[in-house]
Design an enzyme around this catalytic site. Structure first.
Site, PDB file in Angstrom:
ATOM      1  N   HIS A  28       0.835  -1.203   0.000  1.00 40.37           N
ATOM      2  CA  HIS A  28       0.000   0.000   0.000  1.00 40.37           C
ATOM      3  C   HIS A  28       0.872   1.257   0.000  1.00 40.37           C
ATOM      4  O   HIS A  28       0.601   2.212  -0.729  1.00 40.37           O
ATOM      5  CB  HIS A  28      -0.905   0.044   1.245  1.00 40.37           C
ATOM      6  CG  HIS A  28      -1.938  -1.018   1.294  1.00 40.37           C
ATOM      7  ND1 HIS A  28      -2.082  -1.843   2.385  1.00 40.37           N
ATOM      8  CD2 HIS A  28      -2.883  -1.402   0.408  1.00 40.37           C
ATOM      9  CE1 HIS A  28      -3.089  -2.673   2.172  1.00 40.37           C
ATOM     10  NE2 HIS A  28      -3.588  -2.436   0.969  1.00 40.37           N
ATOM     11  N   LYS A  52     -16.611  -7.402   5.660  1.00 41.00           N
ATOM     12  CA  LYS A  52     -15.402  -8.193   5.378  1.00 41.00           C
ATOM     13  C   LYS A  52     -14.827  -8.833   6.637  1.00 41.00           C
ATOM     14  O   LYS A  52     -13.911  -9.637   6.552  1.00 41.00           O
ATOM     15  CB  LYS A  52     -14.322  -7.311   4.736  1.00 41.00           C
ATOM     16  CG  LYS A  52     -14.579  -6.965   3.291  1.00 41.00           C
ATOM     17  CD  LYS A  52     -13.368  -6.261   2.716  1.00 41.00           C
ATOM     18  CE  LYS A  52     -13.470  -6.101   1.226  1.00 41.00           C
ATOM     19  NZ  LYS A  52     -12.258  -5.486   0.667  1.00 41.00           N
ATOM     20  N   ARG A 101      -1.657  -5.653  -8.428  1.00 45.25           N
ATOM     21  CA  ARG A 101      -0.491  -6.504  -8.183  1.00 45.25           C
ATOM     22  C   ARG A 101      -0.322  -7.540  -9.280  1.00 45.25           C
ATOM     23  O   ARG A 101       0.784  -7.848  -9.685  1.00 45.25           O
ATOM     24  CB  ARG A 101      -0.646  -7.224  -6.842  1.00 45.25           C
ATOM     25  CG  ARG A 101      -0.587  -6.331  -5.647  1.00 45.25           C
ATOM     26  CD  ARG A 101      -0.784  -7.157  -4.394  1.00 45.25           C
ATOM     27  NE  ARG A 101      -1.997  -7.960  -4.513  1.00 45.25           N
ATOM     28  CZ  ARG A 101      -3.084  -7.788  -3.787  1.00 45.25           C
ATOM     29  NH1 ARG A 101      -3.127  -6.871  -2.868  1.00 45.25           N
ATOM     30  NH2 ARG A 101      -4.146  -8.547  -3.961  1.00 45.25           N
ATOM     31  N   SER A 139      -2.833  -7.433   2.325  1.00 46.95           N
ATOM     32  CA  SER A 139      -3.306  -7.491   3.713  1.00 46.95           C
ATOM     33  C   SER A 139      -3.736  -8.901   4.084  1.00 46.95           C
ATOM     34  O   SER A 139      -3.542  -9.344   5.214  1.00 46.95           O
ATOM     35  CB  SER A 139      -4.475  -6.520   3.922  1.00 46.95           C
ATOM     36  OG  SER A 139      -4.046  -5.194   3.797  1.00 46.95           O
TER      37      SER A 139
END
Length: 164
Positions: A28, A52, A101, A139
């Protein structure tokens, strides 16, 4: 000729980079640094995203992001619990930053970009790729390593480790 290159005052450019940042990672931070080099101001918008089931509370995630970006003058951190499009409109921001990514990120991010654009035609989404050393960092990976008491200090900013 140089006069034409001067930036008029009304061209001040802001962008917003949102996510759950559960926790904020070096990946990030890579994207944040890149965005800060492009825009006059970058707003890091930490989504509450209770659906989430984040590992860290919303308040802690905002704290982590503030700690990680404390030395970046043009970066500001806020928390939010609305549609990103609505937040961007409220803040008069027309550019959303997203990190890519791998190819697997692309389809989801493309759909989100189109959805956001369908709600607010003024919004543009800018996709940035992290450096190769951060391309695998997410994450989700960090949380999994934390759950199993593994070594993760090389994946998050030092300031976040201090907060943990």
């Amino acid at each position: 000729m140089a006069e034409n290159l001067k930036k008029p005052l009304d061209s001040y450019r802001k962008a917003i980079y949102s996510g759950t940042f559960d926790p904020i990672t070096n990946g990030h931070m890579d994207i944040i640094r890149r965005a800060a080099n492009i825009f006059d101001e970058v707003i890091i918008a930490v989504a509450k995203s209770e659906r989430k089931g984040p590992m860290f509370s919303h308040e802690r995630r905002v704290e982590f992001a503030k700690a990680a970006t404390k030395n970046m003058e043009t970066v500001k951190v806020i928390g939010f619990d609305t549609l990103l499009v609505d937040l961007a409109t409220e803040l008069e921001i027309h550019t959303i930053i997203r990190g890519l990514r791998a190819v697997s990120d692309f389809e989801y991010e493309l759909q989100m970009g189109y959805a956001n654009s369908s709600i607010n035609k003024k919004l543009e989404t800018l996709y940035l790729m992290p450096t190769l050393e951060n391309a695998f960092v997410s994450s989700t990976i960090v949380r999994e390593i934390i759950r199993f008491d593994g070594k993760f200090c090389h994946l998050v900013p030092d300031e976040v480790l201090k907060c943990m």
